[in-house]
Design a protein around this motif. Structure first.
Motif: not given
Length: 394
Positions: A31-57
């Protein structure tokens, strides 16, 4: 067979917790990327980590749930097992309470600009709503599975007890969310009406969120219990425990509010200029105790009525024991309040009378006496009333 069940459902609940965490945070980050939030660019690492969590769990949870479904369809005893019900009702309890909290937070974020004058955060509202959607989906899935199991093989013994633990826990959490929110909303509206200000320090949005979230949680489970499980649960110990805990808390809060109101009234009658630090703004100061009396007093009356109806149909041994413990404990606390209040009142008056005799300045007996006098006013009548509840109920 028991070890197999333990393995399947322990892994399922662990994988479900990780999946819920990953899904909620993954959507929140997207949602940070969809709403063009200023915090989006610094959240790419978290995006990858949460994606991996979902893919594994997700595969781990889905595979073990498939095994559980397969075994339960082949063997009715598997479907009725307490371990399977423990998993289902634990998931239902956690996700339902979490959904109510997430809804409360989302409503707070949605209304805080209109009600309290804070800046509107559309990203925060969307993230809170996404958390609620994820938890609601988890609850819906597991609630439907549990309902199908009950329809297929029934529910008795430990399985029924586990269902009661889930439902009455959700009921009491939803009730107190609703009561706390209603009291805060009434207090804030009272203060704003007296001060004629659009915004005050009394937050209305958070109280409105608690009312909505608590009403959804409490209302749904109260309706289900009243329409589907009332005959089975009316003599259950957990129903009595939930009712007595709720009415006990309501009594304490309502009586404290009544004591504060009497405190201010006696202080004014004795000529105290600044009772409780309120100055001349007594009406605004009454907002909190009066709202406590109105909200928790009404809840006290309604829950007491429900307990009386349950008792009228006949009490089981444990229910009767819980009722005796509760009524005698309330009587003991009330007598203690009476004793402490009477001792404090007599002590304040004795100090005021002794001061001129021994030649020292008299203490502020008016302020002390009105504080202590509020305790005997409510302690003794309530204690005496509760001692007579058993006769009144029957």
């Amino acid at each position: 067979m028991i070890l197999r069940r333990l393995y399947i459902y322990v892994v399922s609940i662990a994988a479900l917790a990780v999946l819920a965490f990953g899904l909620a945070n993954l959507g929140s980050t997207v949602l940070l990327f969809l709403f063009n939030s200023p915090a989006a660019q610094s959240s790419r690492t978290q995006l990858a980590g949460f994606t991996a969590t979902v893919v594994v769990a997700f595969p781990v949870w889905a595979i073990h749930m498939w095994f559980g479904r397969r075994f339960s369809r082949r063997d009715p005893s598997e479907r009725a097992s307490a371990i399977r019900r423990l998993y289902l009702y634990l998931a239902c309890a956690g996700s339902s309470i979490g959904t109510a909290i997430a809804v409360a937070v989302a409503i707070t974020s949605l209304l805080q600009q209109q009600l309290d004058g804070f800046n509107f955060d559309r990203v925060g509202v969307a993230q809170d709503a996404w958390f609620a959607v994820v938890l609601l989906a988890i609850w819906t899935l597991h609630y439907r599975i549990a309902a199908r199991d009950r329809a297929a093989v029934g529910e008795h013994g430990a399985s029924a007890t586990l269902r009661r633990w889930y439902m009455y826990l959700a009921l009491v959490v939803g009730l107190f969310m609703l009561l706390v929110g209603a009291q805060g909303l009434l207090q804030a509206a009272w203060v704003k009406a007296l001060t004629n200000a659009q915004f005050t320090n009394q937050p209305m949005s958070s109280s409105a969120g608690l009312v909505v979230g608590g009403l959804l949680l409490w209302g749904f489970h109260a309706q289900v219990l009243a329409t589907r499980h009332l005959d089975d649960d009316r003599k259950s110990t957990l129903r009595a425990v939930e009712g007595f805990i709720a009415v006990g808390v309501c009594i304490v809060v309502a009586l404290i509010g009544a004591s504060q109101i009497l405190y201010y009234g006696v202080a004014r009658a004795l000529g105290v200029e600044n009772p409780g630090g309120l100055g001349n703004d007594i009406l605004s100061g009454l907002a909190q105790p009066a709202s406590n009396v109105l909200v928790y007093g009404l809840a006290w009356f309604l829950i007491r009525r429900r307990l009386a109806l349950d008792a009228a149909s006949g009490e089981a041994a444990r229910q009767a024991g819980m009722r005796r413990l509760y009524t005698n404990l309330v009587a003991l606390v009330s007598m203690g309040a009476l004793a402490v209040g009477a001792a404090g009142l007599l002590g304040s008056l004795a100090q005021a009378a002794e001061a001129p005799i021994i030649g020292v300045p008299a203490p502020a007996w008016r302020d002390g006496s009105r504080s202590w006098s509020s305790a005997p006013q409510y302690g003794w009548p309530i204690g005496a009333k509760f001692r007579g509840w058993r006769t009144a109920w029957h």
